[in-house]
Structures are given as structure tokens and as C-alpha cells.
Design a protein around this motif. Structure first.
Motif, PDB file in Angstrom:
ATOM      1  N   GLN A 129       3.266 -15.660   6.495  1.00  0.00           N
ATOM      2  CA  GLN A 129       3.066 -16.798   7.389  1.00  0.00           C
ATOM      3  C   GLN A 129       4.086 -16.875   8.522  1.00  0.00           C
ATOM      4  OE1 GLN A 129       3.234 -20.075   4.655  1.00  0.00           O
ATOM      5  NE2 GLN A 129       1.372 -19.463   3.590  1.00  0.00           N
ATOM      6  N   ASP A 130       5.110 -16.026   8.513  1.00  0.00           N
ATOM      7  CA  ASP A 130       6.092 -16.103   9.591  1.00  0.00           C
ATOM      8  C   ASP A 130       6.306 -14.722  10.197  1.00  0.00           C
ATOM      9  OD1 ASP A 130       7.998 -14.627   8.107  1.00  0.00           O
ATOM     10  OD2 ASP A 130       8.905 -16.418   7.270  1.00  0.00           O
ATOM     11  N   ASN A 131       7.178 -14.666  11.189  1.00  0.00           N
ATOM     12  CA  ASN A 131       7.465 -13.379  11.845  1.00  0.00           C
ATOM     13  C   ASN A 131       8.939 -13.020  11.754  1.00  0.00           C
ATOM     14  OD1 ASN A 131       8.493 -15.274  13.553  1.00  0.00           O
ATOM     15  ND2 ASN A 131       7.481 -14.531  15.409  1.00  0.00           N
ATOM     16  N   ARG A 143       3.746   2.661  -4.638  1.00  0.00           N
ATOM     17  CA  ARG A 143       3.043   1.450  -5.089  1.00  0.00           C
ATOM     18  C   ARG A 143       3.506   0.225  -4.299  1.00  0.00           C
ATOM     19  NH1 ARG A 143       4.319   1.841  -9.867  1.00  0.00           N
ATOM     20  NH2 ARG A 143       6.041   0.356  -9.968  1.00  0.00           N
ATOM     21  N   HIS A 144       4.825   0.121  -4.094  1.00  0.00           N
ATOM     22  CA  HIS A 144       5.351  -1.016  -3.333  1.00  0.00           C
ATOM     23  C   HIS A 144       4.794  -1.040  -1.915  1.00  0.00           C
ATOM     24  CE1 HIS A 144       8.092  -3.685  -1.253  1.00  0.00           C
ATOM     25  NE2 HIS A 144       8.460  -2.684  -0.485  1.00  0.00           N
ATOM     26  N   LEU A 145       4.780   0.105  -1.246  1.00  0.00           N
ATOM     27  CA  LEU A 145       4.269   0.152   0.121  1.00  0.00           C
ATOM     28  C   LEU A 145       2.785  -0.197   0.175  1.00  0.00           C
ATOM     29  CD1 LEU A 145       5.930   3.255   1.822  1.00  0.00           C
ATOM     30  CD2 LEU A 145       6.529   0.850   2.060  1.00  0.00           C
ATOM     31  N   ARG A 146       2.029   0.276  -0.803  1.00  0.00           N
ATOM     32  CA  ARG A 146       0.600  -0.050  -0.829  1.00  0.00           C
ATOM     33  C   ARG A 146       0.372  -1.547  -1.014  1.00  0.00           C
ATOM     34  NH1 ARG A 146      -1.471   5.254  -4.303  1.00  0.00           N
ATOM     35  NH2 ARG A 146      -2.288   6.395  -2.485  1.00  0.00           N
ATOM     36  N   LEU A 147       1.107  -2.149  -1.916  1.00  0.00           N
ATOM     37  CA  LEU A 147       0.945  -3.583  -2.153  1.00  0.00           C
ATOM     38  C   LEU A 147       1.418  -4.394  -0.958  1.00  0.00           C
ATOM     39  CD1 LEU A 147       2.079  -3.725  -5.885  1.00  0.00           C
ATOM     40  CD2 LEU A 147      -0.233  -4.109  -5.007  1.00  0.00           C
ATOM     41  N   ARG A 148       2.521  -3.942  -0.336  1.00  0.00           N
ATOM     42  CA  ARG A 148       3.022  -4.671   0.846  1.00  0.00           C
ATOM     43  C   ARG A 148       2.022  -4.573   1.991  1.00  0.00           C
ATOM     44  NH1 ARG A 148       3.688  -7.535   3.800  1.00  0.00           N
ATOM     45  NH2 ARG A 148       5.455  -8.263   5.005  1.00  0.00           N
ATOM     46  N   SER A 149       1.408  -3.401   2.186  1.00  0.00           N
ATOM     47  CA  SER A 149       0.383  -3.239   3.219  1.00  0.00           C
ATOM     48  C   SER A 149      -0.846  -4.073   2.887  1.00  0.00           C
ATOM     49  CB  SER A 149      -0.010  -1.763   3.348  1.00  0.00           C
ATOM     50  OG  SER A 149       1.074  -0.990   3.829  1.00  0.00           O
ATOM     51  N   ALA A 150      -1.197  -4.132   1.603  1.00  0.00           N
ATOM     52  CA  ALA A 150      -2.345  -4.935   1.182  1.00  0.00           C
ATOM     53  C   ALA A 150      -2.127  -6.403   1.516  1.00  0.00           C
ATOM     54  CB  ALA A 150      -2.581  -4.754  -0.313  1.00  0.00           C
ATOM     55  N   ASP A 194      -0.371  -7.666   3.947  1.00  0.00           N
ATOM     56  CA  ASP A 194      -0.574  -7.841   5.391  1.00  0.00           C
ATOM     57  C   ASP A 194      -2.058  -7.825   5.744  1.00  0.00           C
ATOM     58  OD1 ASP A 194       2.114  -8.066   5.952  1.00  0.00           O
ATOM     59  OD2 ASP A 194       2.376  -5.955   6.446  1.00  0.00           O
ATOM     60  N   GLU A 195      -2.800  -6.896   5.161  1.00  0.00           N
ATOM     61  CA  GLU A 195      -4.213  -6.764   5.503  1.00  0.00           C
ATOM     62  C   GLU A 195      -5.042  -7.921   4.964  1.00  0.00           C
ATOM     63  OE1 GLU A 195      -5.811  -2.899   4.721  1.00  0.00           O
ATOM     64  OE2 GLU A 195      -4.070  -1.859   5.577  1.00  0.00           O
ATOM     65  N   LEU A 196      -4.671  -8.469   3.828  1.00  0.00           N
ATOM     66  CA  LEU A 196      -5.376  -9.626   3.285  1.00  0.00           C
ATOM     67  C   LEU A 196      -5.295 -10.824   4.230  1.00  0.00           C
ATOM     68  CD1 LEU A 196      -4.232  -9.288  -0.412  1.00  0.00           C
ATOM     69  CD2 LEU A 196      -6.619  -9.348   0.332  1.00  0.00           C
ATOM     70  N   VAL A 197      -4.138 -10.976   4.879  1.00  0.00           N
ATOM     71  CA  VAL A 197      -3.956 -12.082   5.816  1.00  0.00           C
ATOM     72  C   VAL A 197      -4.585 -11.753   7.167  1.00  0.00           C
ATOM     73  CG1 VAL A 197      -2.237 -13.463   7.058  1.00  0.00           C
ATOM     74  CG2 VAL A 197      -1.874 -12.877   4.648  1.00  0.00           C
ATOM     75  N   ALA A 198      -4.420 -10.525   7.613  1.00  0.00           N
ATOM     76  CA  ALA A 198      -4.924 -10.139   8.938  1.00  0.00           C
ATOM     77  C   ALA A 198      -6.453 -10.080   8.981  1.00  0.00           C
ATOM     78  CB  ALA A 198      -4.337  -8.789   9.352  1.00  0.00           C
ATOM     79  N   ASP A 231     -12.310  -4.197  -1.198  1.00  0.00           N
ATOM     80  CA  ASP A 231     -12.364  -3.154  -0.173  1.00  0.00           C
ATOM     81  C   ASP A 231     -10.963  -2.812   0.325  1.00  0.00           C
ATOM     82  OD1 ASP A 231     -15.089  -3.070  -0.407  1.00  0.00           O
ATOM     83  OD2 ASP A 231     -15.488  -4.332   1.339  1.00  0.00           O
ATOM     84  N   ILE A 232     -10.108  -3.824   0.447  1.00  0.00           N
ATOM     85  CA  ILE A 232      -8.716  -3.573   0.844  1.00  0.00           C
ATOM     86  C   ILE A 232      -8.010  -2.765  -0.230  1.00  0.00           C
ATOM     87  CG2 ILE A 232      -6.472  -4.690   1.249  1.00  0.00           C
ATOM     88  CD1 ILE A 232      -7.987  -6.919   2.705  1.00  0.00           C
ATOM     89  N   GLY A 233      -8.239  -3.107  -1.485  1.00  0.00           N
ATOM     90  CA  GLY A 233      -7.624  -2.362  -2.583  1.00  0.00           C
ATOM     91  C   GLY A 233      -8.070  -0.915  -2.617  1.00  0.00           C
TER      92      GLY A 233
END
Length: 354
Positions: A96-98, A284-291, A293-297, A305-307
Motif C-alpha cells: 500500500q505504500d512506496n 521461493r521468497h522472490l516468487r512470493l514477493r513478486s506474487a 506485487d502482482e496480486l495488488v497490481a 493464475d498468478i501462482g
């Protein structure tokens, strides 16, 4: 880490068009307030990049807390004392923030019993003082015993020459018993005492030097600087990191594939990513962190599908891993008001009413 905002207005510009450095100082102290208002006032003032998680009982006790905060160019320098407190930066708040700064915490005194928790990445890290680093792009919970410490917010790009991937600093700590750390703590203490009397240019130059010295100390501790062997390790680490980032959405990405493709030995890979819990944990950490971001974006894109796109074999595997890492199901991160500050506010309100 003090929950302070890290966004500032543009620097004033002189007549010649060159930005003019200034020091913006703010001080806040709850010690003069009534006991039943001290913790409430601290919570109200320290709204920023983390949530504060007091218990119900703590609202009725005295709470000591003061902070001197200085904005110096691209840096934020905060000299702070608080009684025991828990601070939490959740994946929900990150979404929610930058705020994406790197943060160096420098203890002025011992604080045995303090600890860091890294959801989805590593087990708790005990702290007794010294210096540790946090990446505001990653979740962390900090349980801090009463102590005085300094927090330095800095742009991640300025570390690129030493740590091409600044996220690799997250959770690293330097023992208070190292001679270099004792020297750095002394430098920071001296700077904190002198900054009220320094010119903006001198303060900025000194603070930048301190930040670079701390960065070098982290690099030495990680074995990425100081010898020809360290240079080879740094190059191998950078190559492995780049390969993982480039192939993150490939379901066949694995530690074995990284080792085979780059021609690295398994012991080397283990040592390079030991701080991350191993290369598999890093992926695994990078995949979850990217997920996250993509869930919000992409709120209209199905969770499964994101998973699948990030290499998870099934929707249930993705949901289970996400919940284990972040304490919530993937779809919950899309819900408004999903951070923990709401819970802290509820406790504060209930206590005030009582």
C-alpha cells in the motif's frame, strides 16, 4: 526502526539553479505528558512505514520515548530512545505504500532480548546491539527492548556498487564486539552529538561517509569484499541472483538448474545464499514477493493464475506457501484495511474508553 515518513519536499534551489542543502529537524518527546497519554501520543505521532503493536496492558504504564529526526539531502537520520516496543512492517503495508529505502539501525547500547522476525524468509534473529540492516521492500517484525539507537534511511541505489541487489542486505547484522563496529558506533554517536551545530554540507558529507563505511562493513562480513577470493564470490553471487530474477516465472527454475547452468559448485551456492536460508528459500521468497506485487497490481487476475505464472504447481501449493510466509491468504492482500494498524488502533480505542 522509528515509524517515520521518508518522503520530503524538493530541496530549495539557489539562484544559480543548484539545489541547496538544508537540514530539517524535528523533535518529539512524550516524557512530559500524563502517563495515560504517553503511549497513545507515541502511536499517533509515529505513523509511517511500520505498525506499532502494543499490548492492552502497556497503555496503562509509563512509556518513555523521544526522537530527534534530521532530513539531510537524500538521508533521514533519527536518534531515538523508546521503552520496549514491537514494530511490524507487513506485506499488506508494503503493498500500500512506496517506501523502499534501505535502513541501517545502530545501537548505542546493549539491548539483549531484542529480535527480528522475517516472515517467509528466515527464523528469528536475536539481537544484542551492533548494527543491522532492513530493506523496506520486505516484511519484518522488530521486537526491541528499551534502548537508544539511531536509524538511517538511505536510497537503495547508492549501494549498487557494493550490493547490486540491495535486498540482500535485509536482516544482516554486525556484532557489537567487532572492532570495526565499535568504531562505527562511535562515529555515529559523535555525528549525532554534532549535527545540531554542523553546516548542511558538512552534515551531508559526514553522513554519506558513515553510510558507505557501514555498507563496506556489511560487504566484508558477507565475504564480498577485501580480497581476490571475495571478488570471485561477489561475481558468482551477482550471476546467480541475475539468473534467478530472469527466470523467476519458469516453473523449472531450481537450485540444481542454477548450479548446472552457471557452472558453480553446490558448496559455493550454499555459502552465497546461506543468509537467505539457502538458494531454494531465496527463489521461493522472490516468487512470493513478486506474487504479492502482482496480486495488488492486477486485481482482476485470478489468484491461481498468478501462482501458476510464478512456478507454483497448484493453487493449493501457492495459497499454502503464501499463508505460511505472510500470515494471510493471497486474496486477502487485495482487501482494503488489511494491515495490522487497525488492530492496534482498536486496542488503543478500547483502552481509552475503559
Amino acid at each position: 526502526m522509528p515509524a517515520v515518513k521518508t518522503h520530503f519536499q524538493d530541496l530549495p534551489v539557489a539562484l544559480d539553479g543548484i539545489p541547496r542543502l538544508e537540514i530539517a529537524h524535528q523533535r518529539f518527546d512524550v516524557c512530559t505528558l500524563p502517563v495515560n497519554r504517553q503511549l497513545h501520543a507515541w502511536l499517533d505521532r509515529m505513523v509511517g512505514v511500520v505498525d506499532l503493536l502494543p499490548t492492552r496492558d502497556e497503555f496503562g504504564r509509563p512509556f518513555r520515548g523521544w526522537i530527534d529526526r534530521y532530513a539531510v539531502g537524500e538521508f533521514l537520520f533519527a536518534d531515538c530512545y523508546t521503552d520496549r516496543i514491537t514494530q511490524d512492517r507487513t506485506i499488506a503495508r508494503i503493498s500500500q505504500d512506496n517506501a523502499r529505502s534501505i535502513v541501517f539501525h545502530v545501537f548505542f547500547e546493549a539491548a539483549p532480548g531484542s529480535e527480528l522476525e522475517f516472515p517467509g524468509k528466515r527464523t528469528d534473529t536475536a539481537l544484542e546491539g551492533g548494527i543491522f540492516a532492513v530493506d523496506l521492500d520486505q516484511p519484518v517484525r522488530f521486537r526491541r527492548k528499551p534502548c537508544r539507537h539511531v536509524t538511517i534511511f538511505l536510497p537503495r541505489d547508492m549501494l549498487r556498487e557494493v550490493f547490486p541487489d540491495a535486498s540482500a542486505l535485509h536482516g544482516r547484522k554486525l556484532s557489537p564486539y567487532l572492532p570495526a563496529v565499535r568504531y562505527l558506533v562511535g562515529r555515529v554517536m559523535s555525528f549525532s552529538a554534532q549535527i545540531p551545530y554542523m553546516t548542511p554540507e558538512n552534515a551531508h558529507r559526514t553522513l554519506r561517509e558513515i553510510v558507505l563505511l557501514i555498507t563496506d562493513a556489511f560487504a566484508e562480513d558477507a565475504g564480498l569484499k577485501g580480497s581476490r577470493r571475495a571478488l570471485a564470490r561477489a561475481m558468482a553471487f551477482d550471476a546467480a541472483r541475475r539468473y534467478v530474477h530472469a527466470n523467476l516465472h519458469d516453473s523449472d527454475l531450481s537450485p540444481e538448474r542454477v548450479v548446472d547452468t552457471l557452472g558453480l559448485s553446490r558448496p559455493t551456492i550454499y555459502r552465497l545464499f546461506q543468509h537467505e536460508g539457502g538458494l531454494a528459500a531465496y527463489i521461493r521468497h522472490l516468487r512470493l514477493r513478486s506474487a504479492a506485487d502482482e496480486l495488488v497490481a492486477w486485481p482482476g487476475l485470478a489468484v491461481q493464475d498468478i501462482g501458476y505464472a510464478l512456478g507454483f504447481k497448484s493453487a493449493s501449493d501457492f495459497t499454502r506457501a503464501f499463508r505460511r510466509a505472510y500470515g494471510m491468504a493471497p486474496q486477502e492482500i487485495r482487501q482494503p484495511g488489511n494491515d495490522l494498524r487497525a488492530a492496534a488502533t482498536t486496542i488503543a480505542t478500547a483502552t481509552a474508553i475503559e
